[in-house]
Design a protein around this motif. Structure first.
Motif, mmCIF file in Angstrom:
data_model
loop_
_atom_site.group_PDB
_atom_site.id
_atom_site.type_symbol
_atom_site.label_atom_id
_atom_site.label_comp_id
_atom_site.label_asym_id
_atom_site.label_seq_id
_atom_site.Cartn_x
_atom_site.Cartn_y
_atom_site.Cartn_z
ATOM 1 N N SER A 476 -8.262 95.034 49.725
ATOM 2 C CA SER A 476 -7.681 93.698 49.858
ATOM 3 C C SER A 476 -6.625 93.627 50.964
ATOM 4 O O SER A 476 -5.971 92.599 51.111
ATOM 5 C CB SER A 476 -7.027 93.282 48.533
ATOM 6 N N SER A 477 -6.447 94.678 51.741
ATOM 7 C CA SER A 477 -5.354 94.729 52.710
ATOM 8 C C SER A 477 -5.714 94.038 54.018
ATOM 9 O O SER A 477 -6.890 93.816 54.329
ATOM 10 C CB SER A 477 -4.973 96.185 53.003
ATOM 11 N N LEU A 478 -4.686 93.705 54.781
ATOM 12 C CA LEU A 478 -4.874 93.141 56.123
ATOM 13 C C LEU A 478 -5.588 94.138 57.017
ATOM 14 O O LEU A 478 -6.428 93.746 57.844
ATOM 15 C CB LEU A 478 -3.513 92.774 56.715
ATOM 16 N N SER A 479 -5.279 95.413 56.889
ATOM 17 C CA SER A 479 -5.915 96.439 57.719
ATOM 18 C C SER A 479 -7.422 96.443 57.517
ATOM 19 O O SER A 479 -8.188 96.557 58.485
ATOM 20 C CB SER A 479 -5.341 97.811 57.378
ATOM 21 N N TYR A 480 -7.853 96.304 56.275
ATOM 22 C CA TYR A 480 -9.293 96.315 55.989
ATOM 23 C C TYR A 480 -9.992 95.129 56.652
ATOM 24 O O TYR A 480 -11.033 95.283 57.298
ATOM 25 C CB TYR A 480 -9.513 96.294 54.482
ATOM 26 N N LYS A 481 -9.408 93.961 56.520
ATOM 27 C CA LYS A 481 -10.033 92.763 57.097
ATOM 28 C C LYS A 481 -10.083 92.845 58.613
ATOM 29 O O LYS A 481 -11.075 92.450 59.243
ATOM 30 C CB LYS A 481 -9.254 91.525 56.655
ATOM 31 N N SER A 482 -9.031 93.358 59.229
ATOM 32 C CA SER A 482 -8.991 93.440 60.691
ATOM 33 C C SER A 482 -9.973 94.477 61.220
ATOM 34 O O SER A 482 -10.702 94.229 62.187
ATOM 35 C CB SER A 482 -7.571 93.785 61.161
ATOM 36 N N LEU A 483 -10.021 95.632 60.591
ATOM 37 C CA LEU A 483 -10.888 96.698 61.086
ATOM 38 C C LEU A 483 -12.362 96.391 60.851
ATOM 39 O O LEU A 483 -13.215 96.810 61.637
ATOM 40 C CB LEU A 483 -10.511 98.023 60.414
ATOM 41 N N CYS A 484 -12.656 95.670 59.784
ATOM 42 C CA CYS A 484 -14.057 95.317 59.525
ATOM 43 C C CYS A 484 -14.636 94.432 60.616
ATOM 44 O O CYS A 484 -15.865 94.363 60.789
ATOM 45 C CB CYS A 484 -14.186 94.635 58.165
ATOM 46 N N ALA A 485 -13.767 93.743 61.346
ATOM 47 C CA ALA A 485 -14.240 92.866 62.416
ATOM 48 C C ALA A 485 -14.583 93.637 63.688
ATOM 49 O O ALA A 485 -15.179 93.076 64.609
ATOM 50 C CB ALA A 485 -13.172 91.809 62.730
ATOM 51 N N ARG A 486 -14.224 94.904 63.752
ATOM 52 C CA ARG A 486 -14.520 95.719 64.934
ATOM 53 C C ARG A 486 -15.954 96.223 64.874
ATOM 54 O O ARG A 486 -16.436 96.641 63.813
ATOM 55 C CB ARG A 486 -13.565 96.909 65.020
ATOM 56 N N PRO A 487 -16.660 96.237 66.014
ATOM 57 C CA PRO A 487 -18.058 96.717 66.003
ATOM 58 C C PRO A 487 -18.185 98.225 65.881
ATOM 59 O O PRO A 487 -19.264 98.728 65.573
ATOM 60 C CB PRO A 487 -18.588 96.233 67.360
#
Length: 1316
Positions: A476-487
């Protein structure tokens, strides 16, 4: 050489020699102190006050510490309190102290100290039968029986095999008979010297209290110890005991840690940090429970880590069931980041730590660097984390010492974006696997927000292919959401444990109770709950083990299982801890049942947890005891070691001790619960702003910050004070105190003595001053006040006391060298902060003081070299050379053997050589045989890559001076390669050598490919300088950087004009010239001689552009007299590339020689141009242009035209013509203020690709050298001028309308001034 000089060199040599031995922090030595309860108080006090501190000092020199664990049972002698809750605590404490003793014997193993006299201790006589089966509750049993019962039910059932032993003998059995160790010593008291104790024993004998049975038992125990062969010592008085203990345990320390030596005033922060992560990994491995899910994740991680690393994973794992377990698609080659996610408490950290340990053992040749964000308090900021990886990678690649960080001397690494560049360069060196656990706990620092730290927007979109980055975070962290957007990110979710047997194994692993009854009774309850993750199971197991002493454990378990979240579970547990172990020192509360009823979560347990949560790096047990005493927990309310031991048993899994003795929260969930429930804050403490103390809701947090400020203001250990005090001053808003602390003579003295300050130490010092500057405090003013005190010798006129706090310390017997060291440190720090003028004044003052002392020291050399570097940074080359020359002359006074013995002196000599190569004349370098000295220094340098690169730069310049251009280029290229591998592509050091190479390729190479490379280099240098300008704190440095940028822009424009005749290239070159013109006018003034050449060149280009725009058939013969290739060539020839340089440097001299060669060549080329005049007039020919050649400032002469004939004036006429011709014409162009004061907006409107703003990097030595070959003349076609669709039908008027009004006026007026 004088003795002080020899002493200084010897000390530096010792540092070089011993630094290599200290590579990690050692485990502490913590012996358990065992004796009978009442008759060894004097011995305990004597050892604690006199002997143990000496042993701790000895350990400190070996990188560890000595802490004896002495559970004083004086609390048991106190009368029971009146309140029901405290009475229950008192009773439980009495009943479990044998268990506590045995627990601490185990935790201290293998270290054990036992003192025995004539008493045996409390025991159960043989004629008293055990009545456990008849007892309805513990209160009906005797104290000894209660202790036997509790110990037997909580992990020590063997005590019932011999229930008539004394409690002291049980401790000895646990330490020396059930376990074996060579670090156990027994001290038997004999004789009658201890009068008080002996008198007590005689009294007991006469009263019959010491009966024959007790004497027999103590005799048997001693005989048993001796017969086993355990080391026994006999003593008769305290001094003899102290001597024996010190001797024995000194041998233990020497045996365990023989070869390590901690150098005084050395900052070992990185070494400690490194060991903390190793310790964390080891602890996780011990409690890890294997499951199918963990095996699956292990294989995923291993396969990802070895992907593209040259490892045949399929061959290594032949026959494995990996494909059936993964249930995922094959890992794409381009994925460089693996993100392991899961809910909080699913076991990510434990799994990753265990996998790291497994992988390192299986693949020892693979480079893996783990970092666990939650394992230490002080390493959560993103800059420290990145720097940790950099240091480890460079240590593995270059063998550099961790204490002598190669980035330490570079202030640019304190800039986050440049630090990231170094990080990318480091992971590009060789295949590596980085592991970063708990990224949701990262925090910002020094202007970097917590959000930026966690969203990883700073990480480049494409990592080097040989690097594998494994991270873990909460789903649920911000880090997870941001990194998931990276290819380039591969996500793997760690699922909750579903297997009931695995859950029971985890529960059993943490229960630590051999008796299976609690586990069997808990199984049905646990099986009913399907949402139990590893964290919940661990919490429940630990609580079930400890709470059963105070209450019905199954009722507790039922209550705990009813809550849904981890946060709620922790709140219930905090409530139990406070009720069962705590009390308040406020009388009305201490004597009431409010705490027991749960109406208030208050007391020493709550206070201790709050103190830990707001501490910067953690607190030791001793510090917590002292702070609690300061808060009021003293006398009847005192927290004893016994009370603390009971509480620590319950919290040991969650409040752990680092190898340096500091306590910290093992899991973020507990920290969050303490901050929310006990502190009452919403924002995590480590992420909160320094201004949160103003918010009334944070009053409790602010209160504890102020408490810790008061406490650490009284402490004597500098490192602990530096770690904690400024942090709490910042967080409590004590700005004035913080300013006084940082600038105080005592703190400045401590920091200035640190031989290699760590990145963490420097980062926080600058961070605190940055915070102070935001609220209006001036670092320069504060430090200059300190300097005034130092000079006035007011910093040491105080009476000396035995125990002074860090802030009370004064500098006693301050020598001249001490004062100079303090002032020199302050000057360097002010220079780092951008206070150039103040730093210069202090540098000169320090040098003057050292010169007057007539003592040649390494400090004088460093001061002179640093002063020269400051002058180079602000463009005062001749002044800089003067100081480098003095430093070099002083270095020659040292004997060669003395310099060889100290690597520090070798490096200092290399730096002075490098600066001489940048600032000295060719004559000086040749006459002083600098090239031979450089070769000697290179042979003495160690493998530090930064120093190696510096020497290759120096050798390149000197070899070029000697005439070997090809070899010089090789040295420069080697330097560039090393610096790129160290600092990335944006470092000023990379730009420096890159521009040097571009200059050589520009003026000496005949290869068109080399010239194209020069263009690319110049463009990169421009970007580096522009980037550097945004970080420069000093206006003087920014000015010099901007001037240096203007020179690079001119070079790029000239190279573009030489390399290509296309329309777009010409347009780009003109844009660069306009930018250079703006910078020079802004920083050098509109009357500077270098501006005239750019104006003339731009005017010629505009005139050439406008020629084909005239109406067809109109006569142009009146204007063709001088408007030809020769005229443009001459303007290019007069262009000044070194507006910021002295004419006495090597580069300037070489440029003047190159100019003479090109002038001769231009005369030969001019005839060809003139012969083509008729072709040009008809519009069908080509105009011949000439290359831009660099000339010195002294050879820049204005052009005066009369009757369309251009006249060249020699250098001897320059001064008069400047005033009469150049200045008047420039003034007429724009009335001085508007001449070349081009706005940034207009300059940026040009179409150059590299035009992104002003520059920043200072290049004190941009060389433009050599000459172009006469066999390669430069021909530029005018087709793009006359046949381009953009210009073929444009009139002169319309062409000027496309430019800003000011530029149009400038160029038109400039043309008019040359007409007669």
């Amino acid at each position: 050489m004088s003795s002080p000089e020899q002493s200084e060199i010897s000390q530096k040599a010792n540092v070089d020699r011993y630094a290599q031995f200290v590579l990690k922090f050692q485990k502490p030595i913590q012996p358990y102190i065992c004796s009978t309860l009442n008759d060894f108080q004097e011995e305990r006090d004597f050892l604690a006050n006199y002997i143990f501190p000496q042993l701790n000092e000895l350990c400190s020199s070996r990188g560890t510490y000595f802490k004896a664990v002495d559970l004083r049972w004086s609390a048991l002698m106190d009368p029971p309190p009146l309140s029901s809750n405290l009475f229950r605590q008192h009773s439980c404490l009495h009943s479990q102290y044998l268990k506590l003793c045995l627990d601490y014997v185990n935790s201290c193993f293998p270290f054990f100290i036992c003192m025995l006299g004539q008493t045996y201790g409390d025991f159960l006589p043989d004629h008293v039968p055990l009545v456990f089966s008849k007892a309805t509750d513990l209160s009906s049993l005797s104290t000894v029986e209660q202790n036997l019962y509790v110990a037997a039910k909580n992990g020590y059932p063997w005590v019932l095999e011999n229930p008539n032993y004394s409690l002291t003998e049980f401790e000895i059995i646990q330490a020396a008979f059930l376990n074996e160790s060579q670090f156990q010593y027994f001290y038997f008291r004999t004789g009658t010297t201890l009068l008080k104790t002996l008198g007590e024993e005689k009294e007991r004998l006469s009263s019959g209290s010491l009966n024959d049975e007790e004497k027999l038992r103590i005799g048997k125990l001693k005989a048993k110890i001796i017969s086993k062969g355990l080391p026994v010592r006999f003593y008769k008085d305290l001094p003899e005991l102290g001597e024996l203990v010190f001797k024995d345990w000194s041998i233990v320390i020497e045996q365990l840690y023989p070869a390590t030596l901690m150098i005084e005033n050395m900052d070992y922060k990185h070494n400690f940090e490194r060991f903390y992560h190793e310790e964390f990994t080891e602890k996780c491995k011990q409690v890890f429970v294997i499951s199918k899910e963990s095996n699956r994740t292990f294989e995923i991680l291993e396969r990802f880590a070895l992907k593209d690393a040259g490892f045949d994973f399929n061959g290594a794992a032949a026959g494995s069931s990996l494909d059936s377990l993964l249930r995922i698609n094959p890992l794409p080659v381009y994925k460089s980041i693996l993100l392991l996610s899961g809910e909080r408490g699913c076991g990510k950290s434990t799994l990753i730590a265990s996998w790291v340990n497994y992988f390192k053992k299986k693949h020892p040749s693979m480079l893996m660097i783990p970092h666990f964000v939650g394992s230490t308090c002080e390493s959560s900021d993103i800059m420290s984390v990145i720097h940790y990886f950099i240091t480890e990678l460079q240590y593995k690649n270059y063998g550099t010492q961790l204490e002598t960080d190669i980035l330490n001397e570079d202030s640019n690494v304190l800039v986050f974006s440049l630090l990231v560049e170094v990080f990318i360069a480091s992971i590009s060196l060789k295949p590596c696997i980085l592991v970063l656990d708990g990224i949701e706990e990262l925090i910002g620092i020094y202007g970097i927000s917590g959000q930026k730290a966690k969203d990883f927007s700073w990480l480049p979109c494409l990592l080097p292919p040989q690097c594998r980055f494994i991270m873990s975070t909460v789903s649920s962290s911000l880090s997870y959401k941001s990194l998931c957007a990276r290819p380039d990110v591969r996500t793997v979710e760690l699922l909750n444990v579903g297997d009931e047997e695995v859950k029971l194994n985890i529960f059993r692993q943490y229960l630590f109770i051999p008796n299976k009854d609690p586990l069997r009774q808990s199984k049905p309850t646990l099986r009913k709950k399907t949402n139990l993750n590893p964290l919940k199971l661990t919490i429940l197991a630990n609580e079930l083990r400890e709470c059963r002493i105070y209450r019905d454990e199954y009722q507790c378990l039922k209550e705990y299982l009813e809550v849904a979240s981890i946060q709620e579970l922790w709140e219930l547990i905090l409530k139990r801890w406070i009720e069962d172990y705590s009390w308040t020192f406020i009388p009305k509360r201490a004597n009431s049942d409010t705490v027991a009823s749960g109406e208030a979560l208050d007391g020493w347990v709550a206070d201790a947890l709050c103190l830990l949560s707001i501490s910067h790096c953690g607190l030791t047990e001793g510090e917590i005891f002292q702070i609690l005493d300061m808060l009021g927990y003293r006398d009847h309310y005192k927290v004893t070691m016994l009370h603390w031991a009971a509480f620590r048993n319950a919290t040991r899994q969650w409040v752990q001790e680092k190898p340096n003795g500091l306590l910290y929260f093992r899991h973020q969930s507990l920290r969050s619960a303490v901050e929310h429930k006990l502190l009452g804050v919403l924002t995590p403490v480590r992420e909160s702003s320094p201004y949160t103390f103003q918010n009334p809701t944070n009053h409790r947090k602010a209160y504890f910050h102020r408490v810790l400020v008061r406490y650490f203001q009284r402490q004597t250990a500098f490192w602990r004070v530096y770690e904690e005090l400024p942090w709490h001053m910042k967080m409590s808003g004590s700005w004035g105190d913080l300013c006084s602390f940082l600038s105080s003579p005592s703190i400045t003295d401590f920091i200035s003595k640190i031989q290699n300050p760590s990145f963490w130490t420097k980062l926080h010092l600058i961070h605190y001053w940055n915070v102070l500057s935001e609220v209006g405090y001036d670092a320069a003013g504060a430090y200059l006040f300190t300097v005034a005190r130092i000079k006035a010798e007011k910093c040491h006129k105080v009476r000396k006391r035995h125990t002074l706090s860090v802030l009370e310390c004064r500098l006693f017997e301050v020598t001249t060298i001490d004062r100079c060291r303090l002032m020199f440190f302050i000057a360097k720090f002010l220079k780092l902060m951008g206070k150039t003028s103040e730093a210069e004044e202090l540098f000169l003052s320090v040098e003057n003081t050292l010169m007057q002392s007539q003592s040649l020291t390494g400090m004088l050399l460093e001061v002179q070299n640093t002063t020269g570097e400051l002058y180079l940074e602000i463009g005062m080359t001749e002044e800089g050379f003067h100081y480098f020359q003095k430093a070099w002359s002083n270095l020659m006074e040292f004997s060669p053997s003395a310099i060889k013995d100290s690597q520090d002196f070798v490096k200092q000599k290399g730096r002075v050589l490098n600066n001489l190569a940048k600032s000295a004349t060719e004559k000086y370098l040749k006459e002083n045989h600098i090239l031979e000295c450089a070769a000697e220094i290179s042979s003495l340098l160690d493998n530090n890559p930064r120093d190696r690169a510096t020497m290759k730069y120096t050798e390149g310049v000197l070899i070029f001076v000697a005439g070997n251009t090809s070899l010089a280029k090789m040295r420069f290229q080697e330097c560039l390669n090393i610096r790129r591998s160290l600092f990335g592509e944006k470092s000023i050091l990379v730009g420096e050598i890159m521009e040097f190479l571009a200059d050589l390729q520009f003026f000496l190479s005949e290869d068109s490919r080399k010239k194209q490379q020069a263009i690319e280099y110049y463009k990169q240098v421009i970007q580096i300088k522009e980037n550097a300008g945004t970080f420069a704190n000093s206006s003087l440095v920014r000015k010099q950087l901007s001037i240096s940028l203007s020179d690079t822009l001119c070079k790029l424009a000239g190279q573009l004009l030489i390399s290509d005749s296309g329309h777009h290239v010409m347009t780009e070159a003109v844009a660069y010239l306009y930018r250079s013109l703006d910078l020079r006018a802004t920083y050098l003034g509109s009357s500077h001689s270098s501006i005239h050449g750019i104006l003339q060149l731009l005017r010629e280009i505009e005139w050439i552009r406008s020629r084909r725009c005239w109406p067809q058939g109109k006569s142009r013969q009146h204007s063709e007299g001088s408007r030809n290739g020769t005229s443009l060539w001459e303007h290019l020839l007069k262009l000044n590339y070194h507006s910021a340089q002295s004419a006495n440097t090597v580069s300037s001299v070489i440029c003047m020689n190159a100019d003479k060669l090109q002038r001769a060549k231009s005369m030969d080329l001019a005839s060809h141009t003139i012969s083509d005049k008729s072709k040009c007039a008809s519009g069908k020919g080509k105009k011949v242009l000439r290359p831009i050649i660099s000339v010195s400032i002294e050879e820049k002469t204005p052009r005066k035209t009369q009757n369309n004939v251009e006249l060249w004036n020699g250098p001897e006429k320059e001064a008069s013509l400047k005033k009469q011709d150049y200045s008047s014409k420039i003034l007429s162009l724009g009335k001085m203020d508007g001449v070349v004061k081009l706005s940034r907006q207009r300059i940026l409107s040009a179409k150059g690709k590299s035009e992104k703003g002003q520059i920043t990097t200072i290049y004190p030595h941009p060389l433009v050298i050599g000459s172009l070959s006469t066999n390669n003349p430069f021909f530029v076609s005018e087709k793009w001028l006359f046949h381009s669709p953009d210009y073929s039908s444009i009139s002169q008027k319309s062409f000027f309308e496309g430019r800003p009004q000011f530029e149009t006026k400038l160029l038109k007026t400039s043309n008019d001034t040359n007409k007669v």
